[in-house]
Design an enzyme around this catalytic site. Structure first.
Site, PDB file in Angstrom:
ATOM      1  N   SER A 122       0.798  -1.224   0.000  1.00 15.67           N
ATOM      2  CA  SER A 122       0.000   0.000   0.000  1.00 15.67           C
ATOM      3  C   SER A 122       0.835   1.281   0.000  1.00 15.67           C
ATOM      4  CB  SER A 122      -0.963   0.022   1.187  1.00 15.67           C
ATOM      5  OG  SER A 122      -0.251   0.165   2.394  1.00 15.67           O
ATOM      6  N   LYS A 134       1.013   4.399   6.841  1.00 18.96           N
ATOM      7  CA  LYS A 134       0.332   5.230   5.843  1.00 18.96           C
ATOM      8  C   LYS A 134       0.848   6.660   5.951  1.00 18.96           C
ATOM      9  CE  LYS A 134      -2.664   2.049   4.443  1.00 18.96           C
ATOM     10  NZ  LYS A 134      -1.900   0.844   4.548  1.00 18.96           N
TER      11      LYS A 134
END
Length: 174
Positions: free
Chosen positions: A37, A80
């Site tokens: 990701s 993230k």
């Protein structure tokens, strides 16, 4: 006399090493990237160092953070990029990120977002809430999805600052 100086040096070196290990344990963490990701910034298998102290003082837009999932059963560390800060409104429209109604121009080139998810409608971040996205925008489970949602400050474990392995990727994260 020279033997005494050598012994003092050895004792000081052992003490310094011991203190460094304690400081590293208290102020730094190390995690392995488990998914794609954050590609290309971070790749699967990258070993990253996390500053466990600085995030308590300030988190800025663009910081990479390590956090635990919101459910009690999700103790996995996720990584993230912080996009939205407490008190801001976030929306994703036509592949663009809007912060407080203004288009957010990122420092890096990331692909246009094809799925706005929850951010199709305006999201207002509460006190201590952050909106995060993966750099691999179209292959990331992040704040756009209900199972992740906004990240609470209590979930954050630290700021990712350095890639420690593999050898060909060593350097500052980010």
């Amino acid at each position: 006399m020279q033997q005494r100086n050598r012994n003092v040096f050895i004792i000081e070196a052992v003490i310094a090493l011991f203190l460094a290990l304690i400081a590293a344990f208290l102020f730094c963490g190390s995690y392995t990237v488990l998914d794609s990701s954050m590609s290309p910034t971070l790749e699967v298998g990258d070993r990253v160092l996390v500053n466990k102290v600085s995030y308590r003082f300030s988190i800025h837009r663009g910081d990479l953070i390590a956090y635990v999932g919101s459910s009690a059963s999700d103790s996995t560390i996720h990584i993230k990029r912080v996009i939205g800060l407490p008190g801001e409104t976030i929306q994703i429209r036509d592949g663009l990120i809007l912060i407080n109604g203004e288009t957010y121009n990122e420092k890096e080139e990331f692909p246009a977002i094809s799925k706005a998810g929850l951010a199709e409608n305006t999201i207002t971040l509460g006190s201590g809430e952050y909106f995060v996205l993966g750099d691999n925008r179209n292959n990331s489970e992040d704040s756009r999805f209900a199972n992740v949602g906004n990240i609470q400050s209590s979930q954050i474990r630290g700021k990712v600052w350095f890639v420690a392995a593999p050898a060909d990727r060593i350097g500052f994260a980010g």
